[in-house]
Design a protein around this motif. Structure first.
Motif, mmCIF file in Angstrom:
data_model
loop_
_atom_site.group_PDB
_atom_site.id
_atom_site.type_symbol
_atom_site.label_atom_id
_atom_site.label_comp_id
_atom_site.label_asym_id
_atom_site.label_seq_id
_atom_site.Cartn_x
_atom_site.Cartn_y
_atom_site.Cartn_z
ATOM 1 N N GLU A 21 1.537 7.989 -2.057
ATOM 2 C CA GLU A 21 1.730 9.340 -2.599
ATOM 3 C C GLU A 21 0.838 9.621 -3.811
ATOM 4 O O GLU A 21 0.822 10.734 -4.320
ATOM 5 N N ALA B 145 8.428 6.079 -1.017
ATOM 6 C CA ALA B 145 8.617 5.453 -2.334
ATOM 7 C C ALA B 145 8.938 6.500 -3.401
ATOM 8 O O ALA B 145 9.827 6.296 -4.234
ATOM 9 N N ASP C 219 10.900 1.883 2.520
ATOM 10 C CA ASP C 219 9.696 2.142 3.320
ATOM 11 C C ASP C 219 10.165 3.040 4.472
ATOM 12 O O ASP C 219 11.220 2.757 5.065
ATOM 13 N N THR D 170 5.446 -1.861 2.150
ATOM 14 C CA THR D 170 4.566 -2.868 2.763
ATOM 15 C C THR D 170 5.034 -3.143 4.187
ATOM 16 O O THR D 170 6.233 -3.178 4.451
ATOM 17 N N SER D 171 4.067 -3.348 5.076
ATOM 18 C CA SER D 171 4.419 -3.633 6.469
ATOM 19 C C SER D 171 4.866 -5.086 6.632
ATOM 20 O O SER D 171 5.297 -5.475 7.710
ATOM 21 N N ALA E 287 0.799 -1.225 0.000
ATOM 22 C CA ALA E 287 0.000 0.000 0.000
ATOM 23 C C ALA E 287 0.838 1.286 0.000
ATOM 24 O O ALA E 287 0.424 2.298 -0.570
ATOM 25 N N PHE F 59 -10.172 -11.619 3.200
ATOM 26 C CA PHE F 59 -9.558 -12.322 4.337
ATOM 27 C C PHE F 59 -10.227 -13.695 4.468
ATOM 28 O O PHE F 59 -11.453 -13.799 4.400
ATOM 29 N N PHE G 140 -3.215 0.652 4.797
ATOM 30 C CA PHE G 140 -4.126 -0.034 5.718
ATOM 31 C C PHE G 140 -3.783 0.223 7.177
ATOM 32 O O PHE G 140 -4.638 0.458 8.000
ATOM 33 N N ARG G 141 -2.474 0.134 7.490
ATOM 34 C CA ARG G 141 -2.089 0.131 8.891
ATOM 35 C C ARG G 141 -1.492 1.447 9.384
ATOM 36 O O ARG G 141 -1.162 1.573 10.538
ATOM 37 N N ASP G 142 -1.386 2.467 8.502
ATOM 38 C CA ASP G 142 -0.861 3.757 8.958
ATOM 39 C C ASP G 142 -1.966 4.629 9.546
ATOM 40 O O ASP G 142 -1.733 5.522 10.325
ATOM 41 N N HIS H 281 -3.763 -9.849 -4.461
ATOM 42 C CA HIS H 281 -5.007 -9.678 -3.705
ATOM 43 C C HIS H 281 -6.181 -9.217 -4.576
ATOM 44 O O HIS H 281 -7.159 -8.689 -4.060
HETATM 45 P P1 OAD Z 1 0.122 -1.694 5.266
HETATM 46 O O1 OAD Z 1 -0.855 -0.577 5.470
HETATM 47 O O2 OAD Z 1 0.136 -2.816 6.222
HETATM 48 O O3 OAD Z 1 1.598 -1.102 5.232
HETATM 49 C C1 OAD Z 1 1.874 0.055 4.492
HETATM 50 C C2 OAD Z 1 3.357 0.311 4.557
HETATM 51 O O4 OAD Z 1 3.619 1.425 3.725
HETATM 52 C C3 OAD Z 1 3.891 0.644 5.954
HETATM 53 O O5 OAD Z 1 5.029 -0.161 6.225
HETATM 54 C C4 OAD Z 1 4.269 2.122 5.850
HETATM 55 O O6 OAD Z 1 5.432 2.441 6.613
HETATM 56 C C5 OAD Z 1 4.565 2.247 4.372
HETATM 57 N N1 OAD Z 1 4.408 3.590 3.792
HETATM 58 C C6 OAD Z 1 3.559 4.583 4.122
HETATM 59 N N2 OAD Z 1 3.722 5.643 3.314
HETATM 60 C C7 OAD Z 1 4.705 5.296 2.425
HETATM 61 C C8 OAD Z 1 5.319 5.947 1.320
HETATM 62 N N3 OAD Z 1 4.960 7.176 0.946
HETATM 63 N N4 OAD Z 1 6.280 5.292 0.647
HETATM 64 C C9 OAD Z 1 6.651 4.029 1.001
HETATM 65 N N5 OAD Z 1 6.100 3.362 2.031
HETATM 66 C C10 OAD Z 1 5.135 3.978 2.737
HETATM 67 O O7 OAD Z 1 -0.108 -2.215 3.754
HETATM 68 P P2 OAD Z 1 0.314 -3.596 3.082
HETATM 69 O O8 OAD Z 1 1.576 -4.116 3.649
HETATM 70 O O9 OAD Z 1 0.211 -3.408 1.612
HETATM 71 O O10 OAD Z 1 -4.930 -7.053 1.965
HETATM 72 O O11 OAD Z 1 -0.873 -4.505 3.545
HETATM 73 C C11 OAD Z 1 -0.957 -5.795 3.046
HETATM 74 C C12 OAD Z 1 -2.377 -6.223 2.884
HETATM 75 O O12 OAD Z 1 -3.100 -5.984 4.075
HETATM 76 C C13 OAD Z 1 -3.157 -5.471 1.852
HETATM 77 O O13 OAD Z 1 -2.949 -5.934 0.524
HETATM 78 C C14 OAD Z 1 -4.578 -5.707 2.264
HETATM 79 C C15 OAD Z 1 -4.408 -5.482 3.750
HETATM 80 O O14 OAD Z 1 -5.291 -6.082 4.545
HETATM 81 C C16 OAD Z 1 -6.153 -7.313 1.488
HETATM 82 O O15 OAD Z 1 -6.989 -6.459 1.251
HETATM 83 C C17 OAD Z 1 -6.386 -8.770 1.248
#
Ligand code: OAD
Length: 229
Positions: free
Chosen positions: A16, A215, A196, A172-173, A11, A147, A22-24, A105
């Protein structure tokens, strides 16, 4: 020399471009946790609610554009064999010009029939409604991996990761499996870059360089370096 570069994106890649991660943030939508609406159980209990959740996200996607990180990855193809494996359901990699993109996904702009999983269509507009059906009468649902559902592309993704000469992990987290496990399929000696703002070196992944940047800044910088290999 041309290299096989495998890119795992999440995500943060699209943050940008204006798409929330999702988790921020608080992870809430209309007081529902994302995990409560993105499930087969939610679909069975309240289809309209689930359709509305994805309609809002799709509407927003039609208004977003790729950012410099997406464009930089597309440029990387000029020299290297670039394979993108994304957890994102947006189409910003494709719109930036990346040719080999595997969605783990699902895809927000696609819908499929609940009765015929092979019937998948590209939506031309943001709204998917109750009563929108395939020719055989099956309701169309978002073409998203919810999920609790299997991740059909994970086997192919693992094969691609195994073939990497260089790996980039972006935004990605690394908390959601099986996607987070893909890094372990990469050869031990392959160089790995994790871009990240919250990136950390891992005790279980060798040759991993953490680049604590957004990014939009970190990806074009690394791409410039990789283009000069
Ligand atoms: P998360 O929201 O878990 O993690 C987002 C990551 O992006 C974090 O590590 C932030 O530090 C980082 N981040 C924030 N802004 C950024 C930027 N400008 N440049 C680079 N990094 C940045 O999202 P995902 O890891 O993608 O699944 O989450 C994985 C899955 O969880 C998603 O695909 C979704 C969700 O539940 C489904 O919908 C099935």
């Amino acid at each position: 020399m041309s290299k096989r570069i495998v890119v795992l994106t999440g995500a943060g890649m699209s943050a940008e471009s204006g798409i929330k991660t999702f988790r921020d943030n608080d992870g809430l939508w209309n007081n529902y946790r994302v995990e409560e609406v993105a499930t087969p159980e939610a679909w069975a209990a309240d289809m309209e609610l689930v359709l509305e959740f994805y309609n809002q996200r799709r509407k927003q996607l039609f208004e977003c554009e790729p950012n410099p990180a997406h464009y930089a990855l597309a440029e990387l193809q000029d020299k290297h064999d670039v394979r993108i494996i994304t957890q994102n359901v947006d189409d910003l990699h494709e719109r930036a010009g990346s040719k080999q993109v595997l969605h783990l996904h699902g895809e927000l702009k696609k819908a499929r029939s609940v009765t015929d999983p092979d019937y998948v269509i590209e939506l031309q507009d943001w709204e998917l409604k109750a009563g929108d059906t395939c020719p055989k009468g099956g309701q169309l649902r978002p073409h998203i991996v919810w999920f609790g559902e299997p991740v059909p592309n994970i086997t192919l993704a693992a094969e691609i990761a195994t073939s990497a000469e260089i790996i980039m992990v972006i935004g990605t987290s690394m908390q959601v499996y099986p996607a987070a496990g893909l890094i372990h399929y990469a050869p031990v000696d392959c160089m790995k870059y994790y871009i990240d703002p919250a990136a950390r070196e891992s005790s279980t992944v060798e040759n991993m360089t953490a680049i604590r940047k957004k990014a939009g800044e970190g990806v074009p910088e690394l791409v410039r370096e990789l283009l000069s290999l």
